[in-house]
Motif scaffolding. Sequence first.
Motif, PDB file in Angstrom:
ATOM      1  N   PRO A 220      -4.597  24.158 -15.880  1.00  0.00           N
ATOM      2  CA  PRO A 220      -5.836  24.292 -16.671  1.00  0.00           C
ATOM      3  C   PRO A 220      -5.620  25.024 -18.002  1.00  0.00           C
ATOM      4  CG  PRO A 220      -5.800  25.857 -14.859  1.00  0.00           C
ATOM      5  CD  PRO A 220      -4.610  24.989 -14.662  1.00  0.00           C
ATOM      6  N   ARG A 221      -6.343  24.587 -19.035  1.00  0.00           N
ATOM      7  CA  ARG A 221      -6.174  25.068 -20.391  1.00  0.00           C
ATOM      8  C   ARG A 221      -6.464  26.561 -20.534  1.00  0.00           C
ATOM      9  NH1 ARG A 221      -3.589  24.937 -23.209  1.00  0.00           N
ATOM     10  NH2 ARG A 221      -4.531  24.862 -25.281  1.00  0.00           N
ATOM     11  N   ALA A 222      -7.264  27.119 -19.620  1.00  0.00           N
ATOM     12  CA  ALA A 222      -7.582  28.547 -19.711  1.00  0.00           C
ATOM     13  C   ALA A 222      -6.332  29.418 -19.582  1.00  0.00           C
ATOM     14  CB  ALA A 222      -8.594  28.927 -18.632  1.00  0.00           C
ATOM     15  N   LEU A 223      -5.234  28.843 -19.075  1.00  0.00           N
ATOM     16  CA  LEU A 223      -4.001  29.602 -18.892  1.00  0.00           C
ATOM     17  C   LEU A 223      -3.089  29.564 -20.121  1.00  0.00           C
ATOM     18  CD1 LEU A 223      -3.171  28.720 -15.175  1.00  0.00           C
ATOM     19  CD2 LEU A 223      -4.382  30.707 -16.099  1.00  0.00           C
ATOM     20  N   GLY A 224      -3.541  28.945 -21.204  1.00  0.00           N
ATOM     21  CA  GLY A 224      -2.805  29.036 -22.462  1.00  0.00           C
ATOM     22  C   GLY A 224      -1.665  28.048 -22.594  1.00  0.00           C
ATOM     23  N   THR A 225      -0.527  28.528 -23.124  1.00  0.00           N
ATOM     24  CA  THR A 225       0.621  27.680 -23.466  1.00  0.00           C
ATOM     25  C   THR A 225       1.908  28.299 -22.936  1.00  0.00           C
ATOM     26  OG1 THR A 225      -0.472  26.895 -25.478  1.00  0.00           O
ATOM     27  CG2 THR A 225       1.918  26.613 -25.361  1.00  0.00           C
ATOM     28  N   GLN A 226       2.759  27.474 -22.334  1.00  0.00           N
ATOM     29  CA  GLN A 226       4.080  27.909 -21.902  1.00  0.00           C
ATOM     30  C   GLN A 226       5.101  27.595 -22.993  1.00  0.00           C
ATOM     31  OE1 GLN A 226       2.880  29.790 -18.935  1.00  0.00           O
ATOM     32  NE2 GLN A 226       5.087  29.457 -18.754  1.00  0.00           N
ATOM     33  N   TYR A 227       5.990  28.554 -23.233  1.00  0.00           N
ATOM     34  CA  TYR A 227       7.100  28.360 -24.162  1.00  0.00           C
ATOM     35  C   TYR A 227       8.389  28.440 -23.339  1.00  0.00           C
ATOM     36  CZ  TYR A 227       3.564  29.073 -27.720  1.00  0.00           C
ATOM     37  OH  TYR A 227       2.431  28.950 -28.504  1.00  0.00           O
ATOM     38  N   VAL A 228       9.045  27.297 -23.185  1.00  0.00           N
ATOM     39  CA  VAL A 228      10.187  27.183 -22.282  1.00  0.00           C
ATOM     40  C   VAL A 228      11.474  27.000 -23.079  1.00  0.00           C
ATOM     41  CG1 VAL A 228      11.241  25.822 -20.437  1.00  0.00           C
ATOM     42  CG2 VAL A 228       8.785  26.276 -20.404  1.00  0.00           C
ATOM     43  N   THR A 229      12.488  27.803 -22.771  1.00  0.00           N
ATOM     44  CA  THR A 229      13.809  27.699 -23.385  1.00  0.00           C
ATOM     45  C   THR A 229      14.815  27.331 -22.302  1.00  0.00           C
ATOM     46  OG1 THR A 229      13.245  29.414 -24.998  1.00  0.00           O
ATOM     47  CG2 THR A 229      15.572  28.886 -24.737  1.00  0.00           C
ATOM     48  N   ILE A 230      15.598  26.283 -22.546  1.00  0.00           N
ATOM     49  CA  ILE A 230      16.562  25.822 -21.537  1.00  0.00           C
ATOM     50  C   ILE A 230      17.963  25.742 -22.169  1.00  0.00           C
ATOM     51  CG2 ILE A 230      15.030  24.655 -19.917  1.00  0.00           C
ATOM     52  CD1 ILE A 230      15.398  22.092 -21.445  1.00  0.00           C
ATOM     53  N   PRO A 231      18.699  26.856 -22.165  1.00  0.00           N
ATOM     54  CA  PRO A 231      20.071  26.836 -22.686  1.00  0.00           C
ATOM     55  C   PRO A 231      20.950  25.922 -21.820  1.00  0.00           C
ATOM     56  CG  PRO A 231      19.241  29.084 -22.452  1.00  0.00           C
ATOM     57  CD  PRO A 231      18.308  28.192 -21.706  1.00  0.00           C
ATOM     58  N   MET A 232      21.546  24.917 -22.419  1.00  0.00           N
ATOM     59  CA  MET A 232      22.272  23.921 -21.640  1.00  0.00           C
ATOM     60  C   MET A 232      23.645  23.613 -22.215  1.00  0.00           C
ATOM     61  SD  MET A 232      20.519  20.269 -22.644  1.00  0.00           S
ATOM     62  CE  MET A 232      18.975  20.683 -21.845  1.00  0.00           C
ATOM     63  N   THR A 233      24.524  23.166 -21.332  1.00  0.00           N
ATOM     64  CA  THR A 233      25.786  22.543 -21.681  1.00  0.00           C
ATOM     65  C   THR A 233      25.871  21.238 -20.912  1.00  0.00           C
ATOM     66  OG1 THR A 233      26.959  23.707 -19.908  1.00  0.00           O
ATOM     67  CG2 THR A 233      26.928  24.765 -22.084  1.00  0.00           C
TER      68      THR A 233
ATOM     69  N   VAL B 206      28.496   8.846 -17.125  1.00  0.00           N
ATOM     70  CA  VAL B 206      27.592   9.815 -16.512  1.00  0.00           C
ATOM     71  C   VAL B 206      27.696  11.141 -17.249  1.00  0.00           C
ATOM     72  CG1 VAL B 206      29.330  10.563 -14.834  1.00  0.00           C
ATOM     73  CG2 VAL B 206      26.904  10.863 -14.306  1.00  0.00           C
ATOM     74  N   ALA B 207      26.571  11.834 -17.335  1.00  0.00           N
ATOM     75  CA  ALA B 207      26.520  13.178 -17.912  1.00  0.00           C
ATOM     76  C   ALA B 207      26.065  14.159 -16.842  1.00  0.00           C
ATOM     77  CB  ALA B 207      25.562  13.218 -19.098  1.00  0.00           C
ATOM     78  N   VAL B 208      26.738  15.297 -16.777  1.00  0.00           N
ATOM     79  CA  VAL B 208      26.341  16.382 -15.879  1.00  0.00           C
ATOM     80  C   VAL B 208      25.824  17.517 -16.748  1.00  0.00           C
ATOM     81  CG1 VAL B 208      27.071  17.991 -14.099  1.00  0.00           C
ATOM     82  CG2 VAL B 208      28.082  15.694 -14.196  1.00  0.00           C
ATOM     83  N   VAL B 209      24.523  17.793 -16.661  1.00  0.00           N
ATOM     84  CA  VAL B 209      23.864  18.778 -17.515  1.00  0.00           C
ATOM     85  C   VAL B 209      23.623  20.050 -16.710  1.00  0.00           C
ATOM     86  CG1 VAL B 209      21.867  19.260 -18.978  1.00  0.00           C
ATOM     87  CG2 VAL B 209      22.740  16.914 -18.791  1.00  0.00           C
ATOM     88  N   SER B 210      24.055  21.182 -17.274  1.00  0.00           N
ATOM     89  CA  SER B 210      23.882  22.478 -16.605  1.00  0.00           C
ATOM     90  C   SER B 210      23.025  23.390 -17.474  1.00  0.00           C
ATOM     91  CB  SER B 210      25.240  23.135 -16.364  1.00  0.00           C
ATOM     92  OG  SER B 210      26.027  22.343 -15.504  1.00  0.00           O
ATOM     93  N   ILE B 211      22.025  24.016 -16.867  1.00  0.00           N
ATOM     94  CA  ILE B 211      21.134  24.956 -17.554  1.00  0.00           C
ATOM     95  C   ILE B 211      21.353  26.337 -16.958  1.00  0.00           C
ATOM     96  CG2 ILE B 211      18.729  25.595 -17.978  1.00  0.00           C
ATOM     97  CD1 ILE B 211      18.041  22.626 -17.948  1.00  0.00           C
ATOM     98  N   LYS B 212      21.524  27.322 -17.831  1.00  0.00           N
ATOM     99  CA  LYS B 212      21.768  28.684 -17.383  1.00  0.00           C
ATOM    100  C   LYS B 212      20.883  29.649 -18.149  1.00  0.00           C
ATOM    101  CE  LYS B 212      25.494  32.012 -16.522  1.00  0.00           C
ATOM    102  NZ  LYS B 212      26.945  32.285 -16.650  1.00  0.00           N
TER     103      LYS B 212
END
Length: 267
Positions: free
Chosen positions: A123-136, A166-172
């Motif tokens: 629901p919009r009352a909860l504002g906005t999420q700012y997500v950062t996903i450092p990946m290799t 194929v790509a193997v993506v890792s997020i840390k």
Amino acid sequence: MKKRPGLVFALSLLSAASLCYWPAAFSEPSAYIGLFGGHGAASSTSLQQKGAVLLPSPLPPLPINASGNTGGSTHVSLAGIQAGYEWSALDLGDSKWALKPALELEGIYLGKHSPQGTMPVIPRALGTQYVTIPMTAGVFLANAVFSLQTPYSSKVFPYIGAGAGVAVVSIKDSDSANPSEPGINHFNSDPNASDSALALQFKAGIKGEIAKNLSLFAEYRYLSIYSTSYNFGSTDYPGVHFPTKRWHVNLGRQNYNLFVAGLQYKF
């Protein structure tokens, strides 16, 4: 009858000239290996975070769905290795052009880059999420490559290629923040995840011989990694934030524009 020796001599000269026209390095089949590196950028793509906040009983869990995109391009560096085999040149009709096909295997490492998503919450009352996903990412490809011999140079060859793999993506150390909750990383109990996906590539470049069996090449690559999905840990801040379920994040198709240079050695 007296003209036949002259005719035979002329034909012999033409045959010798045609054999000498193609440089041995181009006309003969050969195996090769290569090393390369470069820099580029990933274009914007879609990003979604889904989960639920566990409210006090008897209230049901509050579902959360935040969707948006990763904004502008994200810079990335890469390095890689290749091994392949080129067949003999194929003449293009009676012209002085020829095409040499090759098959190669490549391994590419995409260095750390950090797409950042801006995602309004429902629901919009909860504002906005700012997500950062450092990946290799590690990308493994099989390519078909075609080099072109032109009448203009015996040492410089343009080429094109395409491949799949194929790509193997890792997020840390990912982070999901909301300005209404300062200091809270909603993935804090487990900010790491990985997934694999189909990868496709197109490349076009030019290579030139700089020594016997050694060539320098420069090229443009378009690399596409299909959409991936990740499961991160729940939000765990006892007494500060309501607990949540584990978070599910969907990352859209990643498209990279890359500029690469390297060395290739033929055996």
